[in-house]
Enzyme design. Structure first.
Site, PDB file in Angstrom:
ATOM      1  N   ARG A 130      66.884  26.664  56.907  1.00  0.00           N
ATOM      2  CA  ARG A 130      65.775  25.792  57.375  1.00  0.00           C
ATOM      3  C   ARG A 130      64.617  26.581  58.000  1.00  0.00           C
ATOM      4  O   ARG A 130      63.879  26.063  58.830  1.00  0.00           O
ATOM      5  CB  ARG A 130      66.279  24.737  58.367  1.00  0.00           C
ATOM      6  N   LYS A 152      50.374  29.282  52.416  1.00  0.00           N
ATOM      7  CA  LYS A 152      50.784  28.516  51.227  1.00  0.00           C
ATOM      8  C   LYS A 152      51.870  29.309  50.511  1.00  0.00           C
ATOM      9  O   LYS A 152      51.660  30.480  50.157  1.00  0.00           O
ATOM     10  CB  LYS A 152      49.603  28.302  50.277  1.00  0.00           C
ATOM     11  N   GLU A 194      38.249  36.846  43.961  1.00  0.00           N
ATOM     12  CA  GLU A 194      38.502  36.067  45.185  1.00  0.00           C
ATOM     13  C   GLU A 194      37.628  36.573  46.339  1.00  0.00           C
ATOM     14  O   GLU A 194      37.276  35.809  47.224  1.00  0.00           O
ATOM     15  CB  GLU A 194      39.990  36.131  45.576  1.00  0.00           C
ATOM     16  N   LYS A 235      38.653  33.413  55.519  1.00  0.00           N
ATOM     17  CA  LYS A 235      39.806  32.555  55.230  1.00  0.00           C
ATOM     18  C   LYS A 235      40.490  32.129  56.516  1.00  0.00           C
ATOM     19  O   LYS A 235      40.870  30.963  56.682  1.00  0.00           O
ATOM     20  CB  LYS A 235      40.793  33.268  54.300  1.00  0.00           C
ATOM     21  N   GLU A 245      45.065  21.694  54.597  1.00  0.00           N
ATOM     22  CA  GLU A 245      44.124  21.283  53.539  1.00  0.00           C
ATOM     23  C   GLU A 245      43.917  19.774  53.489  1.00  0.00           C
ATOM     24  O   GLU A 245      44.073  19.143  52.447  1.00  0.00           O
ATOM     25  CB  GLU A 245      44.604  21.807  52.170  1.00  0.00           C
ATOM     26  N   ARG A 249      39.583  23.179  53.881  1.00  0.00           N
ATOM     27  CA  ARG A 249      40.323  24.263  53.219  1.00  0.00           C
ATOM     28  C   ARG A 249      40.206  24.154  51.695  1.00  0.00           C
ATOM     29  O   ARG A 249      40.312  25.151  50.977  1.00  0.00           O
ATOM     30  CB  ARG A 249      41.800  24.261  53.656  1.00  0.00           C
ATOM     31  N   ASN A 253      39.331  26.474  47.077  1.00  0.00           N
ATOM     32  CA  ASN A 253      39.723  26.260  45.678  1.00  0.00           C
ATOM     33  C   ASN A 253      38.537  26.350  44.723  1.00  0.00           C
ATOM     34  O   ASN A 253      38.661  25.989  43.545  1.00  0.00           O
ATOM     35  CB  ASN A 253      40.395  24.885  45.527  1.00  0.00           C
ATOM     36  N   HIS A 256      38.998  27.063  41.069  1.00  0.00           N
ATOM     37  CA  HIS A 256      40.419  26.954  40.749  1.00  0.00           C
ATOM     38  C   HIS A 256      40.762  25.738  39.889  1.00  0.00           C
ATOM     39  O   HIS A 256      41.781  25.758  39.208  1.00  0.00           O
ATOM     40  CB  HIS A 256      41.262  26.926  42.037  1.00  0.00           C
ATOM     41  N   HIS A 260      42.779  27.075  36.982  1.00  0.00           N
ATOM     42  CA  HIS A 260      44.201  26.771  36.749  1.00  0.00           C
ATOM     43  C   HIS A 260      44.405  26.178  35.353  1.00  0.00           C
ATOM     44  O   HIS A 260      45.405  26.472  34.687  1.00  0.00           O
ATOM     45  CB  HIS A 260      44.729  25.798  37.800  1.00  0.00           C
ATOM     46  N   HIS A 274      45.202  35.456  37.089  1.00  0.00           N
ATOM     47  CA  HIS A 274      44.725  34.377  37.964  1.00  0.00           C
ATOM     48  C   HIS A 274      43.272  34.616  38.413  1.00  0.00           C
ATOM     49  O   HIS A 274      42.428  33.720  38.306  1.00  0.00           O
ATOM     50  CB  HIS A 274      45.652  34.240  39.182  1.00  0.00           C
TER      51      HIS A 274
HETATM   52  N1  GLY Z   1      44.178  30.009  47.966  1.00  0.00           N
HETATM   53  C1  GLY Z   1      43.622  28.880  48.598  1.00  0.00           C
HETATM   54  C2  GLY Z   1      44.213  28.570  49.916  1.00  0.00           C
HETATM   55  O1  GLY Z   1      44.981  29.360  50.442  1.00  0.00           O
HETATM   56  O2  GLY Z   1      43.970  27.537  50.476  1.00  0.00           O
END
Ligand code: GLY
Length: 383
Positions: A130, A152, A194, A235, A245, A249, A253, A256, A260, A274
């Site tokens: 956990r 993330k 990025e 960031k 998010e 946040r 993206n 993206h 994606h 990517h």
């Molecule tokens: N890669 C986008 C984020 O971490 O929110």
């Protein structure tokens, strides 16, 4: 903006998340301090190092020795490289290896690798017993400026990228910029997309600085640390304000939603890394914003020119194999975008641009406008 002319030792960026706050330590050879930092954070902890075969060849023995010197016992868990490791099967392998190694709640997982390893090891750390704390030691530019920061973690579902995961913040990020010297030029360039993203979405001065200084970033001078630290600060600030998010946040993206879909259309293969998908996606987002009358056509062209100047793909036609194998048609790309996490109640969310340095979240983009735009872009002859 002040441009550092000399290397000035490690830079520390704080991710201000209250009791889950952590440092990102950036600089050449900072990996040597990993043992001391872990010992100070978790005295007596044992460590599981999760890495992939390629990174293991270059860095595992060194990291094991650094930990041993600090009196830290470690166990290595080595998986295959690439997106193919972000699966339920490999996640299970890593979880079982952590349990077999008797890694307990007070111990630590070290994710030594690029974005795939950070996402996979971080998610395993989030769910075994956990939740076990973890440290990110990102070895790609992309991981240093994006995926290792912000918590993330996750794996891919057969139905889409990153659809199974959790938010699990690391307790420390150690970004050694000399590690990037072993990256292929193509991998480094993909990560650079990025870096450029932070300028395009929120910092016009940084974008201008990148236009002037990109060669130094690629050659490994002090500009590299400055670019990584500026990206991480951008960031960290956004993550501190919107960790889960629910709002801003999503700006991260940028590029993206298109990117994606392009990665999925090319089978998450070496046809499109990517970061390369983000590069093409960011140019599409800029051009789509211009088509909607938001950003000026000149600014959209400036984004494209900069990414092309460093050798990144910027048009659909630049994607490897476009002429021979083609790419999905507009309807397939629309269906792939609809599967993305960025869909809310059936509506596509796009990050669009008002100008360089000012991105906005658009929740109500008409699908027909996107489809028409893609039909046009797929048919276009690149200049
Ligand atoms: N890669 C986008 C984020 O971490 O929110």
């Amino acid at each position: 903006m002040t441009v550092p002319l000399k290397n000035s030792g490690p830079i520390t960026v704080d991710v201000a998340l209250g009791e889950r706050a952590y440092d990102i330590v950036i600089g050449r050879d900072v990996i040597g301090s990993l043992g001391g930092r872990i010992k100070a954070l978790r005295p007596g902890a044992r460590v599981a190092i999760v890495t992939d075969r390629t990174v293991a060849k270059h860095w595992l023995a060194r990291v094991e020795a650094i930990l041993a010197e600090a009196g830290i016992e470690s166990k290595a868990i080595v998986v295959g490289e690439g997106e193919a490791s972000k699966t339920y099967g490999v996640l299970q392998e890593v979880c079982e290896a952590l349990i077999a190694a008797k890694i307990e709640r007070n111990d630590l997982v070290v994710a030594l690798g690029g974005g795939v390893i950070g996402d996979l090891a971080g998610f395993a750390a989030a769910i075994v017993r956990r939740g076990i704390d973890f440290v990110q030691v990102p070895t790609s530019l992309l991981a240093q400026v994006d995926s290792s920061v912000g918590g993330k973690t996750g794996i891919n579902s057969p139905q889409g990228k990153n659809l199974v995961g959790s938010f699990h913040q690391p307790v420390l990020v150690v970004a050694d910029t000399s590690v990037l010297d072993t990256l292929s030029p193509r991998q480094f360039r993909a990560g650079y997309a990025e870096v450029a993203k932070y300028g395009v979405l929120g910092d016009a001065a940084f974008f201008g600085w990148l236009e002037a200084n990109h060669a130094d970033i690629f050659s490994g001078g002090a500009a590299r640390e400055h670019a990584i630290a500026t990206s991480c600060r951008a960031k960290a600030a956004i993550v501190a304000r919107d960790e889960r998010e629910t709002g801003e946040r999503a700006l991260l993206n940028l590029g993206h939603t298109f990117g994606h879909a392009l990665e999925a259309a090319t089978g998450f293969s070496d046809r499109l890394f990517h970061g390369e998908g983000v590069s093409v996606g960011m140019v599409l987002a800029a051009e789509f914003s211009a088509a909607l009358g938001m950003i000026s056509r000149d600014d959209a062209a400036r984004v494209q020119r900069h990414l092309a100047a460093v050798g990144l793909p910027t048009h659909l036609q630049d994607i490897a194999g476009f002429q021979q194998e083609g790419l999905a048609d507009a309807d397939t790309l629309m269906a792939l975008m609809a599967q993305d996490k960025k869909v809310k109640r059936g509506k596509l969310t796009f990050i669009l641009l008002e100008k360089i340095g000012q991105a906005v979240i658009a929740n109500d983009v008409a699908p027909t406008a996107v489809r028409d735009f893609l039909v046009d872009k797929l048919a276009r002859k690149p200049d």
